[in-house]
Design a protein around this motif. Sequence first.
Motif, mmCIF file in Angstrom:
data_model
loop_
_atom_site.group_PDB
_atom_site.id
_atom_site.type_symbol
_atom_site.label_atom_id
_atom_site.label_comp_id
_atom_site.label_asym_id
_atom_site.label_seq_id
_atom_site.Cartn_x
_atom_site.Cartn_y
_atom_site.Cartn_z
ATOM 1 N N UNK A 214 -1.792 1.773 2.929
ATOM 2 C CA UNK A 214 -3.107 1.884 2.804
ATOM 3 C C UNK A 214 -3.905 3.001 3.852
ATOM 4 N N UNK A 215 -2.797 3.255 4.845
ATOM 5 C CA UNK A 215 -3.011 4.358 5.661
ATOM 6 C C UNK A 215 -4.496 4.333 6.656
ATOM 7 N N UNK A 216 -4.776 3.102 7.136
ATOM 8 C CA UNK A 216 -5.857 2.828 7.940
ATOM 9 C C UNK A 216 -7.342 2.614 6.990
ATOM 10 N N UNK A 217 -7.082 2.533 5.601
ATOM 11 C CA UNK A 217 -8.077 2.416 4.922
ATOM 12 C C UNK A 217 -8.190 0.881 4.156
ATOM 13 N N UNK A 218 -9.124 -0.040 4.690
ATOM 14 C CA UNK A 218 -9.231 -1.302 3.884
ATOM 15 C C UNK A 218 -9.258 -1.204 2.578
ATOM 16 N N UNK A 219 -10.314 -0.198 2.078
ATOM 17 C CA UNK A 219 -10.568 -0.177 0.699
ATOM 18 C C UNK A 219 -9.199 0.274 -0.128
ATOM 19 N N UNK A 220 -8.489 1.283 0.627
ATOM 20 C CA UNK A 220 -7.354 1.711 -0.284
ATOM 21 C C UNK A 220 -6.430 0.506 -0.189
ATOM 22 N N UNK A 221 -6.331 -0.397 0.814
ATOM 23 C CA UNK A 221 -5.704 -1.612 0.792
ATOM 24 C C UNK A 221 -5.805 -2.652 -0.301
ATOM 25 N N UNK A 222 -7.305 -2.872 -0.628
ATOM 26 C CA UNK A 222 -7.628 -3.751 -1.589
ATOM 27 C C UNK A 222 -7.620 -3.191 -2.873
ATOM 28 N N UNK A 223 -7.491 -1.860 -3.090
ATOM 29 C CA UNK A 223 -7.152 -1.055 -4.233
ATOM 30 C C UNK A 223 -5.581 -1.424 -4.899
ATOM 31 N N UNK A 224 -4.769 -0.977 -3.667
ATOM 32 C CA UNK A 224 -3.437 -1.147 -3.819
ATOM 33 C C UNK A 224 -3.071 -2.584 -4.234
ATOM 34 N N UNK A 225 -3.655 -3.453 -3.614
ATOM 35 C CA UNK A 225 -3.667 -4.808 -3.660
ATOM 36 C C UNK A 225 -3.676 -5.146 -5.322
ATOM 37 N N UNK A 226 -4.972 -4.834 -5.797
ATOM 38 C CA UNK A 226 -5.434 -5.061 -7.211
ATOM 39 C C UNK A 226 -4.410 -4.446 -8.222
ATOM 40 N N UNK A 227 -3.690 -3.342 -7.726
ATOM 41 C CA UNK A 227 -2.723 -2.401 -8.547
ATOM 42 C C UNK A 227 -1.467 -3.364 -8.591
ATOM 43 N N UNK A 228 -1.063 -3.599 -7.442
ATOM 44 C CA UNK A 228 0.098 -4.460 -7.296
ATOM 45 C C UNK A 228 0.048 -5.991 -8.105
ATOM 46 N N UNK A 229 -0.977 -6.459 -8.075
ATOM 47 C CA UNK A 229 -1.165 -7.692 -9.033
ATOM 48 C C UNK A 229 -1.132 -7.454 -10.414
ATOM 49 N N UNK A 230 -1.629 -6.271 -10.826
ATOM 50 C CA UNK A 230 -1.399 -6.056 -12.275
ATOM 51 C C UNK A 230 0.085 -5.530 -12.382
ATOM 52 N N UNK A 231 0.403 -4.907 -11.799
ATOM 53 C CA UNK A 231 2.031 -4.368 -11.671
ATOM 54 C C UNK A 231 3.047 -5.538 -11.824
ATOM 55 N N UNK A 232 2.846 -6.299 -10.941
ATOM 56 C CA UNK A 232 3.550 -7.488 -10.906
ATOM 57 C C UNK A 232 3.424 -8.536 -11.895
ATOM 58 N N UNK A 233 2.480 -8.649 -12.492
ATOM 59 C CA UNK A 233 2.042 -9.301 -13.904
ATOM 60 C C UNK A 233 2.133 -11.107 -13.649
ATOM 61 N N UNK A 234 2.581 -11.252 -12.566
ATOM 62 C CA UNK A 234 2.526 -12.769 -12.277
ATOM 63 C C UNK A 234 1.719 -13.195 -11.301
ATOM 64 N N UNK A 235 1.949 -14.370 -10.613
ATOM 65 C CA UNK A 235 0.952 -14.822 -9.461
ATOM 66 C C UNK A 235 1.659 -14.764 -8.024
ATOM 67 N N UNK A 236 2.833 -14.175 -8.134
ATOM 68 C CA UNK A 236 3.624 -13.821 -6.906
ATOM 69 C C UNK A 236 3.813 -12.394 -6.770
ATOM 70 N N UNK A 237 3.601 -11.825 -5.467
ATOM 71 C CA UNK A 237 4.029 -10.227 -5.314
ATOM 72 C C UNK A 237 5.518 -10.329 -4.462
ATOM 73 N N UNK A 238 6.137 -9.701 -4.969
ATOM 74 C CA UNK A 238 7.546 -9.607 -4.399
ATOM 75 C C UNK A 238 7.740 -8.076 -3.808
ATOM 76 N N UNK A 239 8.346 -7.999 -2.790
ATOM 77 C CA UNK A 239 8.795 -6.698 -2.125
ATOM 78 C C UNK A 239 9.218 -5.576 -3.018
ATOM 79 N N UNK A 240 10.233 -5.962 -3.624
ATOM 80 C CA UNK A 240 10.919 -4.996 -4.616
ATOM 81 C C UNK A 240 9.993 -4.318 -5.481
#
Length: 523
Positions: A214-240
């Motif tokens: 997120x590089x210091x940006x809360x908005x970027x962090x939440x946007x990346x979280x949105x993207x990660x939820x869509x990318x992982x496709x399930x209810x759990x986010x894994x590191x890999x």
Amino acid sequence: PHAPMSYLALARKWRPRRFEDVLGQSHVVQALSHALAADKLHPAILLTGTRGVGKTTVARLIAKGLNCETGVSASPCGRCTVCQQIDEGRFVDLLEIDAASHTGVDNVREVIDNAQYAPVQGRYKTYLIDEVHMLSKSAFNALLKTLEEPPPRVKFILATTDPQRLPVTVLSRCLQFNLRRLPAALIRERLTTVLEQEGFSAEPAAVAELARNADGSMRDGLSLLDQAIAFCGGRELKRGPVEEMLGTHGRQTLFEILRAVAAGDGPAALQGVERLDTQVPDYFALLADLAAALQRIAVLQVLPKTAEEDDDPALQELAHGLPAEDVQLYYQIVVNGRRDFPWVPDPRLGFEMTVLRLLAFQPGTAAGLPAVSPAGASASSKSGGALPHAAVAPETDWCERVNTLGLDGFAKQLARHCEWLEKRDATVRLGLASPMKHLLQEDRRVAIEQALARQLQEPLRVAIEISNGGQTPAQMEERRHAEGQRHAEAAIEADPAIRALREKLGATVRAGSVQIINDGSGK
């Protein structure tokens, strides 16, 4: 049937609705809260800071505090019509203007003309001019008078990511607040809370990776979280999967390369580069990650108590196993590698050449690290690449280790004038040169004992006895300096320019006038 509601992005859904919800900006929140509580808010506010740290959010909270139906307050109710309209972005007396697309003087004159009219619905008409540094010079000039003497019931809130581009005449008319970049730990905590509230589970390492990127940006962090939820496709986010999405899945391989470099194991280091190449990485970004890792290692060596939960265990391992001077040299090589990147024939070759430089330019055999065998394989590569706990080695390694123990004052001077004698079981014997025996005091011996035990991660006792002297760090440094002085004087004597001055003008080099700027010892 009602049409389904469109999905609301997490960055909008979790936008702070109260000043208390604004994270990491207490210095701004406190000042604005006091001004609002007394209804003495300056008519022109300038909010500065990088993207995503809360400039627009703070501006909207100011508008709520000024116009809440319960009265001017630092704690607007959040339930009245005005508060809800501001949250939804449809309050008529909060006019948000994008200066990037309204840069001309005509746009500013329109704002000035409109400011003469009383608010339609609220107490104050609030103008939020975003990216104000994009205004033209004539537009700034047109705005100056209105900023200094605005009409009654009008407030100006200017926001910018680049305050250096604002004229000093504008800065002098505004009350300026600088919003800070948010630390990764704070972003990580917020993302964890959002995940819990949204009903998702996640590995801590995955959340930490999102917070770092997120590089210091809360908005970027939440946007990346949105993207990660869509990318992982399930209810759990894994590191890999998160690392794959972010393109940072080469981080562990970078640590393996650093281990190989520390052990002097060239084949293992180049094998790491080969593994990276199969992932089609951004090599320029990888060099940035490598420099960031080395910087964090250096911090952990100086301030071990600053270790955080999201620090990769490999960082701690390398911080214990690498000499501090090696880390400084590695960092400089990697930064220079990034600087030279525009001229490399191929990104992979540029990255690989930087790794080869790390292998080639080392201050010496790293204390406590396994030696390279003739075949080029080291003990660490044979055992899976893990750095062993540092074992105290004879003379030269002790000389290098003294500077990494974190000692200062007389304790460091005592260690510098001691020679390594032996380590038997849990006892380390050091010999102190007789002329320096005045340095030997119990508190200094204990300081050396504790520092050495902490670095080696084993309980031990340090015994110091008076000896005839030998290879002490102080003596080696003196010899190195003397040798460097001889080389410097020889270089001056051989210099063509000096030789020409001597031949043509009869000039001489004054004895003792040659001084070494850097003798390679870091002094």
